[in-house]
Motif scaffolding. Structure first.
Motif, mmCIF file in Angstrom:
data_model
loop_
_atom_site.group_PDB
_atom_site.id
_atom_site.type_symbol
_atom_site.label_atom_id
_atom_site.label_comp_id
_atom_site.label_asym_id
_atom_site.label_seq_id
_atom_site.Cartn_x
_atom_site.Cartn_y
_atom_site.Cartn_z
ATOM 1 N N SER A 21 -90.582 31.489 -45.437
ATOM 2 C CA SER A 21 -90.349 29.962 -46.016
ATOM 3 C C SER A 21 -89.526 28.753 -45.061
ATOM 4 C CB SER A 21 -89.955 29.017 -47.027
ATOM 5 O OG SER A 21 -90.204 30.438 -48.452
ATOM 6 N N ASN A 22 -90.722 28.189 -44.463
ATOM 7 C CA ASN A 22 -90.415 27.032 -43.919
ATOM 8 C C ASN A 22 -90.435 25.849 -44.473
ATOM 9 O OD1 ASN A 22 -90.307 29.038 -40.518
ATOM 10 N ND2 ASN A 22 -91.882 29.616 -42.038
ATOM 11 N N LYS A 23 -89.874 25.108 -44.377
ATOM 12 C CA LYS A 23 -88.949 23.887 -44.480
ATOM 13 C C LYS A 23 -88.715 22.855 -43.338
ATOM 14 C CE LYS A 23 -88.711 24.779 -49.633
ATOM 15 N NZ LYS A 23 -87.366 24.020 -50.313
ATOM 16 N N PHE A 24 -89.773 21.470 -43.125
ATOM 17 C CA PHE A 24 -89.250 20.727 -42.014
ATOM 18 C C PHE A 24 -88.542 19.493 -42.540
ATOM 19 C CE2 PHE A 24 -92.855 23.769 -41.125
ATOM 20 C CZ PHE A 24 -91.961 24.936 -39.637
ATOM 21 N N THR A 25 -87.548 19.144 -41.833
ATOM 22 C CA THR A 25 -87.480 17.513 -42.126
ATOM 23 C C THR A 25 -87.783 16.975 -40.823
ATOM 24 O OG1 THR A 25 -85.221 18.521 -40.912
ATOM 25 C CG2 THR A 25 -85.501 18.198 -43.069
ATOM 26 N N GLU A 26 -87.900 15.357 -41.337
ATOM 27 C CA GLU A 26 -88.263 14.551 -40.070
ATOM 28 C C GLU A 26 -87.487 14.548 -38.894
ATOM 29 O OE1 GLU A 26 -90.226 12.306 -40.729
ATOM 30 O OE2 GLU A 26 -90.332 12.092 -42.881
ATOM 31 N N PRO A 27 -88.432 14.396 -37.303
ATOM 32 C CA PRO A 27 -89.647 13.550 -37.899
ATOM 33 C C PRO A 27 -90.841 14.441 -37.983
ATOM 34 C CG PRO A 27 -89.568 13.863 -35.574
ATOM 35 C CD PRO A 27 -88.547 14.848 -36.190
ATOM 36 N N PHE A 28 -90.907 15.992 -38.201
ATOM 37 C CA PHE A 28 -91.757 16.385 -38.297
ATOM 38 C C PHE A 28 -92.290 16.620 -39.588
ATOM 39 C CE2 PHE A 28 -94.222 20.987 -38.873
ATOM 40 C CZ PHE A 28 -94.787 20.733 -37.509
ATOM 41 N N LYS A 29 -94.231 15.963 -39.473
ATOM 42 C CA LYS A 29 -94.343 16.332 -41.011
ATOM 43 C C LYS A 29 -95.700 17.108 -41.802
ATOM 44 C CE LYS A 29 -93.796 11.229 -41.501
ATOM 45 N NZ LYS A 29 -93.836 10.318 -42.308
ATOM 46 N N ASP A 30 -96.543 17.788 -40.661
ATOM 47 C CA ASP A 30 -97.168 18.777 -40.673
ATOM 48 C C ASP A 30 -97.278 19.781 -40.584
ATOM 49 O OD1 ASP A 30 -100.265 19.411 -40.859
ATOM 50 O OD2 ASP A 30 -101.159 18.454 -39.581
ATOM 51 N N SER A 31 -96.336 20.497 -41.769
ATOM 52 C CA SER A 31 -95.820 22.058 -41.348
ATOM 53 C C SER A 31 -97.072 23.038 -41.500
ATOM 54 C CB SER A 31 -95.414 22.035 -43.323
ATOM 55 O OG SER A 31 -95.680 21.971 -43.889
ATOM 56 N N ASN A 32 -98.738 23.127 -42.373
ATOM 57 C CA ASN A 32 -100.144 23.253 -42.799
ATOM 58 C C ASN A 32 -99.750 23.163 -40.394
ATOM 59 O OD1 ASN A 32 -99.740 24.391 -44.772
ATOM 60 N ND2 ASN A 32 -101.958 22.847 -45.620
ATOM 61 N N GLU A 33 -100.083 22.450 -39.983
ATOM 62 C CA GLU A 33 -100.834 23.200 -38.553
ATOM 63 C C GLU A 33 -99.952 23.355 -37.353
ATOM 64 O OE1 GLU A 33 -102.290 22.062 -35.064
ATOM 65 O OE2 GLU A 33 -103.436 21.679 -36.632
ATOM 66 N N TYR A 34 -98.774 24.112 -38.170
ATOM 67 C CA TYR A 34 -97.321 24.385 -37.012
ATOM 68 C C TYR A 34 -97.992 26.112 -37.990
ATOM 69 C CZ TYR A 34 -92.885 27.234 -37.155
ATOM 70 O OH TYR A 34 -92.544 28.135 -36.284
ATOM 71 N N GLY A 35 -98.196 26.261 -39.249
ATOM 72 C CA GLY A 35 -98.358 27.579 -39.440
ATOM 73 C C GLY A 35 -100.059 27.756 -38.937
ATOM 74 N N GLU A 36 -100.935 27.105 -38.699
ATOM 75 C CA GLU A 36 -102.029 27.323 -37.827
ATOM 76 C C GLU A 36 -102.061 27.112 -36.680
ATOM 77 O OE1 GLU A 36 -104.943 23.423 -38.513
ATOM 78 O OE2 GLU A 36 -105.650 23.932 -40.991
ATOM 79 N N SER A 37 -101.392 26.863 -35.775
ATOM 80 C CA SER A 37 -101.184 27.655 -34.500
ATOM 81 C C SER A 37 -101.069 28.340 -34.595
ATOM 82 C CB SER A 37 -100.041 25.852 -33.938
ATOM 83 O OG SER A 37 -98.807 26.697 -34.962
ATOM 84 N N ILE A 38 -100.002 29.010 -35.550
ATOM 85 C CA ILE A 38 -99.368 30.625 -34.936
ATOM 86 C C ILE A 38 -100.408 31.499 -35.695
ATOM 87 C CG2 ILE A 38 -97.909 32.438 -36.538
ATOM 88 C CD1 ILE A 38 -96.311 30.107 -36.267
ATOM 89 N N ALA A 39 -101.444 31.410 -36.566
ATOM 90 C CA ALA A 39 -102.391 32.007 -37.075
ATOM 91 C C ALA A 39 -103.372 31.565 -35.817
ATOM 92 C CB ALA A 39 -102.868 31.178 -37.698
ATOM 93 N N ARG A 40 -103.710 30.997 -35.086
ATOM 94 C CA ARG A 40 -104.345 30.803 -33.571
ATOM 95 C C ARG A 40 -104.612 31.703 -32.596
ATOM 96 N NH1 ARG A 40 -103.844 25.076 -34.121
ATOM 97 N NH2 ARG A 40 -105.856 23.833 -35.657
ATOM 98 N N LEU A 41 -102.725 31.690 -32.934
ATOM 99 C CA LEU A 41 -102.073 32.920 -31.518
ATOM 100 C C LEU A 41 -102.615 34.056 -31.856
ATOM 101 C CD1 LEU A 41 -98.826 31.765 -30.207
ATOM 102 C CD2 LEU A 41 -100.341 32.046 -29.051
ATOM 103 N N SER A 42 -102.525 34.579 -32.891
ATOM 104 C CA SER A 42 -103.317 35.707 -33.266
ATOM 105 C C SER A 42 -104.583 35.775 -33.283
ATOM 106 C CB SER A 42 -102.856 35.792 -35.114
ATOM 107 O OG SER A 42 -103.238 37.513 -35.119
ATOM 108 N N ASN A 43 -105.367 35.017 -33.576
ATOM 109 C CA ASN A 43 -107.566 35.352 -33.393
ATOM 110 C C ASN A 43 -107.271 34.757 -31.977
ATOM 111 O OD1 ASN A 43 -108.319 32.784 -36.567
ATOM 112 N ND2 ASN A 43 -106.790 34.275 -36.050
ATOM 113 N N MET A 44 -106.544 34.570 -31.203
ATOM 114 C CA MET A 44 -106.449 34.775 -29.155
ATOM 115 C C MET A 44 -106.687 36.098 -28.902
ATOM 116 S SD MET A 44 -104.215 32.056 -26.991
ATOM 117 C CE MET A 44 -105.156 30.867 -27.933
#
Length: 459
Positions: free
Chosen positions: A306-329
């Protein structure tokens, strides 16, 4: 322009059970359900037809269509408030459990009665886990299997068809709240419809859409969590003493190195690993079947951090998507690595996979997960595998397979009241699309809850 009393956006678990409850209870509501996916009988993943990898169908048949992402899943319904969402925080713990028990009764009446109901309440596994610093969460589990699950959903659809209109292959382009209190809906085909009550039940795949509607309507949302991990596949014998006892074991571990929480998720005895497409990003998941003829020699489950983020970062899903994109790449989709290769700091190659005793159930690209998953999450996963090896010897075997990445996107938690109604009167947000639930049982229960409220309104 077509006029309805209720329009349900999304035909996932929450939308399906909302439509069921409206059909069952006495009311005069004119109801329409809209989904961007296919009807049940046309939901076929190309991989099942021989495709070697995910073709990135739009929309994805695994994620969209009647029944939502739960349709082609292994049909696992966990009756618990210890995980799977926060519905109990809105309707009360006892009410949430009663709603989930009701969902179970409906499933049994539609053909699920032969599916065994497991329980972790009196399991010796809980004691064994505690002795090894692992924590087994309590739940009752009804496993339908993908094959039985599809048949049950077909019966639910037939039951509701006389009362609820349906539109498939349709997306909503715009929602407007009119001065008279009604909602005006515009589809991608240019069709305009109106309704008095609008239910947002889009599920995980509709997370970005529901966020855009909430932003437009000024409805508050909270974004702060994403779970990242791998899907583990190993010989079924390794976990047989656990899966035969409780079937679905939700085990939580707090790592020594980082003090982070890692958990098992979605265990599939004798199942298969599958790819799924979420908003164009290919991730990994798992299924299992009720029919013994469809079973494999392996068991698979997810290990998630589980990854929980605090301010100022808000878009936790984008963080997960970026990691998934690396795998796809790197892998053109899903990456696959032997646990032994990961520990030795080397990539799994085609040659090494040919010598692997554990035969993969998903054709994936051999590679190196350490190039994709951040070090902290990967260290946590490795530590968890060694911890599980104490209660299921063989988990840390060199030929244990790790597929990456598995990402659980949590929709922004929409601000709703105890009726799951937003501050915009007549607009409801429920199921996984609302961020309130994260499971089939709780999503279905939320649909029943709102269905009863709306049935009474239109009685």
């Amino acid at each position: 322009m077509k006029n309805y009393d209720i329009i349900i956006v999304g035909a996932g678990a929450s939308g399906v059970f909302l439509s069921y409850e409206l059909t069952k209870r006495d009311n005069k509501a004119k109801v329409l359900m809209i989904d961007k996916g296919a009807p049940l009988e046309k939901r076929q993943c190309p991989i099942k037809k021989g495709a070697k990898s995910c073709l990135k169908c739009t929309p994805c048949h695994i994620m969209n269509g009647y029944g939502g992402a739960g349709t082609l899943s292994d049909g696992k319904y966990n009756i618990t408030t210890q995980f799977g969402g926060d519905l109990h925080n809105y309707v009360g713990t006892q009410e949430a459990l009663e709603l989930m028990e009701y969902v179970d009764d409906v499933l049994c009446s539609m053909g699920g009665a032969d599916a065994k109901l497991y329980s972790t309440a009196s399991s010796e596994l809980k004691t064994t886990a505690l002795r090894n610093n692992l924590h087994l969460l309590q739940a009752k589990v009804r496993h339908l299997g993908t094959d039985r699950n599809v048949k049950i959903l077909g019966r639910v659809f037939d039951y509701c068809s006389s009362k609820v209109d349906t539109m498939f292959y349709t997306t909503i382009q715009d929602v407007v709240k009119k001065d008279d209190g009604t909602f005006e809906i515009t589809t991608d085909g240019g069709e305009v419809m109106s309704c008095k009550d609008l239910v947002l039940a889009t599920g995980r795949s509709g997370s970005k859409w529901i966020s855009s509607i909430c932003d437009k309507m000024g409805i508050g949302q909270k974004r702060n969590r994403v779970d990242i991990g791998v899907r583990v596949e190993l010989p079924a014998e390794v976990f047989k003493h656990i899966t035969d006892d409780v079937y679905e074991s939700k085990i939580v571990y707090k790592t020594d190195k980082y003090n982070d929480l890692v958990r098992t998720f979605c265990m599939n005895p004798y199942g298969e690993v599958v790819a799924e497409n979420t908003n164009g990003i290919v991730t990994v998941n798992g299924h299992s079947y009720a029919d013994p003829a469809l079973r494999t020699e392996n068991t698979n489950f997810a290990l998630l951090v589980s990854n929980k983020f605090t301010e100022p970062f808000k878009d936790s899903n984008e963080y997960g998507e970026s990691i998934a994109r690396l795998s796809n790449m790197l892998g053109g989709g899903v990456l696959l690595q032997r646990f032994g290769d990961l520990i030795k700091g080397r990539r799994s190659s085609t040659r090494r996979m040919e010598k692997c005793f554990t035969r993969p159930t998903l054709q994936a690209t051999p590679g190196d997960l350490s190039l994709v998953i951040p070090k902290r999450q990967l260290d946590n996963i490795i530590e968890m595998i060694y911890a599980l090896d104490k209660i299921a010897p063989g988990t840390a075997n060199e030929d244990t397979l790790l597929y990456g990445v598995e990402v659980k996107f949590y929709n922004s938690k929409v601000e709703v009241d105890e009726n799951l109604e937003t501050k915009v009167r007549g607009m409801y947000a429920l199921g996984d699309g609302s961020g309130v639930t994260h499971s089939l049982s709780q999503a279905s229960a939320s649909g029943v809850h709102v269905g009863r409220l709306l049935a009474e309104k239109y009685k």
